[in-house]
Design a protein around this motif. Sequence first.
Motif, PDB file in Angstrom:
ATOM      1  N   GLN A  92      72.700  44.835  50.518  1.00 32.41           N
ATOM      2  CA  GLN A  92      72.522  43.688  50.357  1.00 32.41           C
ATOM      3  C   GLN A  92      71.769  43.110  49.015  1.00 32.41           C
ATOM      4  OE1 GLN A  92      73.819  40.828  51.557  1.00 32.41           O
ATOM      5  NE2 GLN A  92      72.635  39.312  49.929  1.00 32.41           N
ATOM      6  N   THR A  93      70.576  43.841  48.737  1.00 33.12           N
ATOM      7  CA  THR A  93      69.651  43.442  47.795  1.00 33.12           C
ATOM      8  C   THR A  93      69.763  44.329  46.536  1.00 33.12           C
ATOM      9  OG1 THR A  93      67.768  44.970  48.675  1.00 33.12           O
ATOM     10  CG2 THR A  93      67.932  42.682  49.327  1.00 33.12           C
ATOM     11  N   ALA A  94      71.105  45.344  46.643  1.00 34.27           N
ATOM     12  CA  ALA A  94      71.208  46.366  45.629  1.00 34.27           C
ATOM     13  C   ALA A  94      69.687  46.986  45.372  1.00 34.27           C
ATOM     14  CB  ALA A  94      71.590  45.568  44.314  1.00 34.27           C
ATOM     15  N   ASP A  95      69.109  47.363  46.222  1.00 37.15           N
ATOM     16  CA  ASP A  95      67.686  47.985  46.229  1.00 37.15           C
ATOM     17  C   ASP A  95      67.587  49.019  45.103  1.00 37.15           C
ATOM     18  OD1 ASP A  95      65.134  48.890  46.661  1.00 37.15           O
ATOM     19  OD2 ASP A  95      65.235  48.500  48.565  1.00 37.15           O
ATOM     20  N   PRO A  96      67.020  49.225  44.261  1.00 37.50           N
ATOM     21  CA  PRO A  96      66.984  50.417  43.279  1.00 37.50           C
ATOM     22  C   PRO A  96      65.896  51.451  43.612  1.00 37.50           C
ATOM     23  CG  PRO A  96      65.712  48.621  42.358  1.00 37.50           C
ATOM     24  CD  PRO A  96      66.300  48.156  43.514  1.00 37.50           C
ATOM     25  N   ARG A  97      64.971  51.067  44.724  1.00 35.47           N
ATOM     26  CA  ARG A  97      63.788  51.919  44.915  1.00 35.47           C
ATOM     27  C   ARG A  97      64.248  53.265  45.757  1.00 35.47           C
ATOM     28  NH1 ARG A  97      60.620  47.453  48.118  1.00 35.47           N
ATOM     29  NH2 ARG A  97      62.458  47.826  49.506  1.00 35.47           N
ATOM     30  N   GLU A  98      63.991  54.430  45.027  1.00 36.55           N
ATOM     31  CA  GLU A  98      64.165  55.435  45.719  1.00 36.55           C
ATOM     32  C   GLU A  98      63.085  55.990  46.675  1.00 36.55           C
ATOM     33  OE1 GLU A  98      64.468  58.911  42.721  1.00 36.55           O
ATOM     34  OE2 GLU A  98      65.903  57.905  41.898  1.00 36.55           O
ATOM     35  N   ARG A  99      62.239  55.338  46.648  1.00 43.40           N
ATOM     36  CA  ARG A  99      60.970  55.711  47.520  1.00 43.40           C
ATOM     37  C   ARG A  99      61.338  54.821  48.816  1.00 43.40           C
ATOM     38  NH1 ARG A  99      54.632  53.985  47.311  1.00 43.40           N
ATOM     39  NH2 ARG A  99      53.837  55.802  48.315  1.00 43.40           N
ATOM     40  N   ALA A 100      62.137  53.705  48.673  1.00 45.70           N
ATOM     41  CA  ALA A 100      62.312  53.037  49.911  1.00 45.70           C
ATOM     42  C   ALA A 100      63.732  53.377  50.738  1.00 45.70           C
ATOM     43  CB  ALA A 100      62.451  51.521  49.626  1.00 45.70           C
ATOM     44  N   ALA A 101      64.251  54.321  50.292  1.00 47.09           N
ATOM     45  CA  ALA A 101      65.589  54.592  50.676  1.00 47.09           C
ATOM     46  C   ALA A 101      65.687  55.002  52.110  1.00 47.09           C
ATOM     47  CB  ALA A 101      66.346  55.875  49.976  1.00 47.09           C
TER      48      ALA A 101
END
Length: 214
Positions: A92-101
Amino acid sequence: MPVDARTSAPLLGEPLAVEFMNTIWADRDGIHDALATPSEMQGWLQVGPQLPAIPDEDLRDWIATAPPREVEDTAARLRELRNAVRRLAAVQTADPRERAASATKDVDQALEVVNAAAASAPHWSHMTWRRNNAPDREVHTQAALGSTIPAVIAEQVIDLLTSDVRDGLRACLAPGCVLYFVRQHPRREWCSTACGNRARAARHYARHRTDPAT
């Protein structure tokens, strides 16, 4: 960032579905899971947002008296559900954070987990109307509370992601953060003041590091 000794999770005052996502959090020591053990799960349930359809006294009784195996099973189900929810939030947020995957990699699998949790404890509304009082709504279920807890949270997730609120859902892009928040003000960029300060400090450092005049 508000905290409570009974849980390691940050408490940001976000909707239940978002607070649930944020039971994965991070600091300088790495990524942490506030549902990692049955006792941690119980701590979060005591201080997190109120669960619709579950009276506080019933939840307290369950935490105090539920058999250890049931508590362990509920904690495992909540971790699976939380990972699925974070996968959907990332989409939904197009989250780019690898750490948050999320540990759940597949969107279809995430949807299946959320829908199965919501269906695991069917519940219904019951209205009472006492004289001289406004009508009151109670929610009933025949399922065990260990199943009702994930079902109620899954319903809140579905409510969030199928309503206009989803358009305000954001991944916090401050350095090192893995949390989500609902943007309720157009100028809000971060999940908390601490993350905003950290992001501004990082920007300041980056500007001065690349400025040939310094």
